[in-house]
Design a protein around this motif. Structure first.
Motif, PDB file in Angstrom:
ATOM      1  N   ASP A 255       0.832  -1.196   0.000  1.00 59.08           N
ATOM      2  CA  ASP A 255       0.000   0.000   0.000  1.00 59.08           C
ATOM      3  C   ASP A 255       0.874   1.256   0.000  1.00 59.08           C
ATOM      4  N   LYS A 256       1.961   1.249   0.770  1.00 60.86           N
ATOM      5  CA  LYS A 256       2.899   2.377   0.754  1.00 60.86           C
ATOM      6  C   LYS A 256       3.516   2.532  -0.630  1.00 60.86           C
ATOM      7  N   ALA A 257       3.895   1.408  -1.241  1.00 62.53           N
ATOM      8  CA  ALA A 257       4.480   1.459  -2.582  1.00 62.53           C
ATOM      9  C   ALA A 257       3.483   2.042  -3.573  1.00 62.53           C
ATOM     10  N   ASP A 258       2.231   1.621  -3.465  1.00 58.72           N
ATOM     11  CA  ASP A 258       1.203   2.143  -4.367  1.00 58.72           C
ATOM     12  C   ASP A 258       1.024   3.640  -4.161  1.00 58.72           C
ATOM     13  N   TRP A 259       1.119   4.091  -2.941  1.00 54.61           N
ATOM     14  CA  TRP A 259       1.008   5.525  -2.674  1.00 54.61           C
ATOM     15  C   TRP A 259       2.139   6.278  -3.351  1.00 54.61           C
ATOM     16  N   TYR A 260       3.371   5.763  -3.241  1.00 55.01           N
ATOM     17  CA  TYR A 260       4.508   6.434  -3.872  1.00 55.01           C
ATOM     18  C   TYR A 260       4.405   6.416  -5.393  1.00 55.01           C
ATOM     19  N   TYR A 261       3.857   5.342  -5.950  1.00 53.04           N
ATOM     20  CA  TYR A 261       3.707   5.242  -7.398  1.00 53.04           C
ATOM     21  C   TYR A 261       2.430   5.903  -7.910  1.00 53.04           C
ATOM     22  N   ARG A 262       1.596   6.399  -7.009  1.00 52.18           N
ATOM     23  CA  ARG A 262       0.344   7.067  -7.365  1.00 52.18           C
ATOM     24  C   ARG A 262      -0.566   6.151  -8.196  1.00 52.18           C
ATOM     25  N   SER A 263      -0.627   4.886  -7.817  1.00 55.67           N
ATOM     26  CA  SER A 263      -1.465   3.865  -8.470  1.00 55.67           C
ATOM     27  C   SER A 263      -1.160   3.707  -9.960  1.00 55.67           C
ATOM     28  N   GLU A 264       0.101   3.916 -10.334  1.00 54.63           N
ATOM     29  CA  GLU A 264       0.494   3.783 -11.731  1.00 54.63           C
ATOM     30  C   GLU A 264       1.533   2.694 -11.937  1.00 54.63           C
ATOM     31  N   ASN A 265       1.729   1.820 -10.971  1.00 50.23           N
ATOM     32  CA  ASN A 265       2.689   0.737 -11.101  1.00 50.23           C
ATOM     33  C   ASN A 265       1.946  -0.585 -10.994  1.00 50.23           C
ATOM     34  N   ALA A 266       1.961  -1.347 -12.084  1.00 49.54           N
ATOM     35  CA  ALA A 266       1.202  -2.592 -12.142  1.00 49.54           C
ATOM     36  C   ALA A 266       1.738  -3.639 -11.169  1.00 49.54           C
ATOM     37  N   VAL A 267       3.043  -3.685 -10.980  1.00 49.19           N
ATOM     38  CA  VAL A 267       3.640  -4.690 -10.087  1.00 49.19           C
ATOM     39  C   VAL A 267       3.185  -4.460  -8.649  1.00 49.19           C
ATOM     40  N   ALA A 268       3.231  -3.219  -8.207  1.00 51.44           N
ATOM     41  CA  ALA A 268       2.786  -2.908  -6.840  1.00 51.44           C
ATOM     42  C   ALA A 268       1.309  -3.243  -6.655  1.00 51.44           C
TER      43      ALA A 268
ATOM     44  N   VAL B 167      -4.136  -4.950 -14.661  1.00 46.99           N
ATOM     45  CA  VAL B 167      -4.352  -5.385 -16.048  1.00 46.99           C
ATOM     46  C   VAL B 167      -4.504  -4.169 -16.957  1.00 46.99           C
ATOM     47  N   GLU B 168      -5.212  -3.146 -16.491  1.00 45.93           N
ATOM     48  CA  GLU B 168      -5.361  -1.921 -17.269  1.00 45.93           C
ATOM     49  C   GLU B 168      -4.013  -1.264 -17.541  1.00 45.93           C
ATOM     50  N   LEU B 169      -3.065  -1.449 -16.622  1.00 45.18           N
ATOM     51  CA  LEU B 169      -1.724  -0.888 -16.797  1.00 45.18           C
ATOM     52  C   LEU B 169      -0.810  -1.817 -17.600  1.00 45.18           C
ATOM     53  N   GLY B 170      -1.343  -2.987 -18.010  1.00 47.04           N
ATOM     54  CA  GLY B 170      -0.591  -3.872 -18.885  1.00 47.04           C
ATOM     55  C   GLY B 170       0.074  -5.058 -18.215  1.00 47.04           C
ATOM     56  N   ASP B 171      -0.320  -5.409 -17.017  1.00 47.00           N
ATOM     57  CA  ASP B 171       0.303  -6.527 -16.307  1.00 47.00           C
ATOM     58  C   ASP B 171      -0.359  -7.851 -16.704  1.00 47.00           C
TER      59      ASP B 171
ATOM     60  N   GLU C 196     -12.847  -8.620  -2.847  1.00 49.21           N
ATOM     61  CA  GLU C 196     -13.354  -7.592  -3.762  1.00 49.21           C
ATOM     62  C   GLU C 196     -12.280  -6.551  -4.059  1.00 49.21           C
ATOM     63  N   ASN C 197     -11.581  -6.112  -3.026  1.00 50.65           N
ATOM     64  CA  ASN C 197     -10.506  -5.136  -3.217  1.00 50.65           C
ATOM     65  C   ASN C 197      -9.351  -5.739  -4.008  1.00 50.65           C
ATOM     66  N   ALA C 198      -9.090  -7.017  -3.796  1.00 49.35           N
ATOM     67  CA  ALA C 198      -8.035  -7.694  -4.555  1.00 49.35           C
ATOM     68  C   ALA C 198      -8.378  -7.729  -6.035  1.00 49.35           C
ATOM     69  N   ILE C 199      -9.633  -8.015  -6.342  1.00 44.24           N
ATOM     70  CA  ILE C 199     -10.070  -8.034  -7.746  1.00 44.24           C
ATOM     71  C   ILE C 199      -9.902  -6.654  -8.373  1.00 44.24           C
ATOM     72  N   TYR C 200     -10.227  -5.617  -7.606  1.00 47.21           N
ATOM     73  CA  TYR C 200     -10.043  -4.252  -8.113  1.00 47.21           C
ATOM     74  C   TYR C 200      -8.565  -3.982  -8.407  1.00 47.21           C
ATOM     75  N   ASP C 201      -7.662  -4.390  -7.492  1.00 49.48           N
ATOM     76  CA  ASP C 201      -6.229  -4.177  -7.715  1.00 49.48           C
ATOM     77  C   ASP C 201      -5.746  -4.938  -8.947  1.00 49.48           C
ATOM     78  N   PHE C 202      -6.192  -6.183  -9.104  1.00 47.71           N
ATOM     79  CA  PHE C 202      -5.794  -6.960 -10.271  1.00 47.71           C
ATOM     80  C   PHE C 202      -6.322  -6.327 -11.560  1.00 47.71           C
ATOM     81  N   THR C 203      -7.553  -5.868 -11.530  1.00 47.23           N
ATOM     82  CA  THR C 203      -8.146  -5.230 -12.706  1.00 47.23           C
ATOM     83  C   THR C 203      -7.383  -3.968 -13.071  1.00 47.23           C
ATOM     84  N   ARG C 204      -7.038  -3.186 -12.075  1.00 45.77           N
ATOM     85  CA  ARG C 204      -6.253  -1.957 -12.325  1.00 45.77           C
ATOM     86  C   ARG C 204      -4.876  -2.302 -12.877  1.00 45.77           C
TER      87      ARG C 204
END
Length: 182
Positions: free
Chosen positions: A123-136, A161-165, A151-159
């Motif tokens: 979650d800290k990593a995602d904050w630093y990447y501003r939700s733009e890093n697919a790996v995080a 995938v949108e970033l190309g992971d 449900e939140n996990a599915i949202y993270d995976f979907t996001r």
């Protein structure tokens, strides 16, 4: 009287500030120059040799965040997870603004099956990447799944995938079988 006192101490304060700034710049320049050989070893998957290299450099540069981070990556690949965790924590203590560092610390905690703590690091990593890093996002989704936040996990995976992971897409396609095997 106060002006005289201020005029007397101002050059001293400015000189100290300048040398402090100069020392920070000098150490970061020295780190870049001296750690390149170890990074080549790390990229060549010679983890033990790289770990020895970074340990030697830390004797001379004990406040090098980058050296601790890279040695932690070596320890992670050598499956010395507690040593890797120590190195990542040391690195964070010297520079807490590197998003990739939180991803690696989270991966280490995930391998140690401390999913709650791993989630916080991702979650800290995602904050630093501003939700733009697919790996995080993918790793945070895996940790969320393990703590029961499906449900939140599915949202993270979907996001992710949108970033190309593609790994996140595989996890969603196989209905989390990949995570259950780990």
């Amino acid at each position: 009287m106060e002006w005289l006192l201020l005029l007397f101490f101002m050059p001293f304060v400015l000189t100290m500030m300048f040398f402090n700034w100069l020392e920070k710049k000098f150490f970061s320049f020295r780190d870049r120059e001296k750690l390149g050989e170890g990074e080549i070893l790390l990229e060549g998957k010679k983890y033990f040799e790289a770990q020895l290299f970074f340990s030697e450099k830390l004797k001379y540069f004990p406040k090098s965040s980058k050296a601790y981070f890279l040695r932690g990556k070596c320890q992670f690949h050598l499956e010395n997870y507690y040593s890797a965790l120590f190195d990542f924590e040391q690195s964070i203590s010297f520079d807490n603004t590197i998003g990739e560092l939180y991803v690696w610390k989270g991966k280490t905690l995930y391998k140690l099956e401390e999913f709650d703590k791993a989630f916080l690091e991702f979650d800290k990593a995602d904050w630093y990447y501003r939700s733009e890093n697919a790996v995080a996002l993918r790793w945070r989704g895996m940790a969320r799944y393990c703590v029961g936040q499906v449900e939140n996990a599915i949202y993270d995976f979907t996001r992710a995938v949108e970033l190309g992971d593609e790994d996140a897409a595989h996890i969603l396609r196989t209905k989390f079988e990949y995570i259950k095997k780990k």
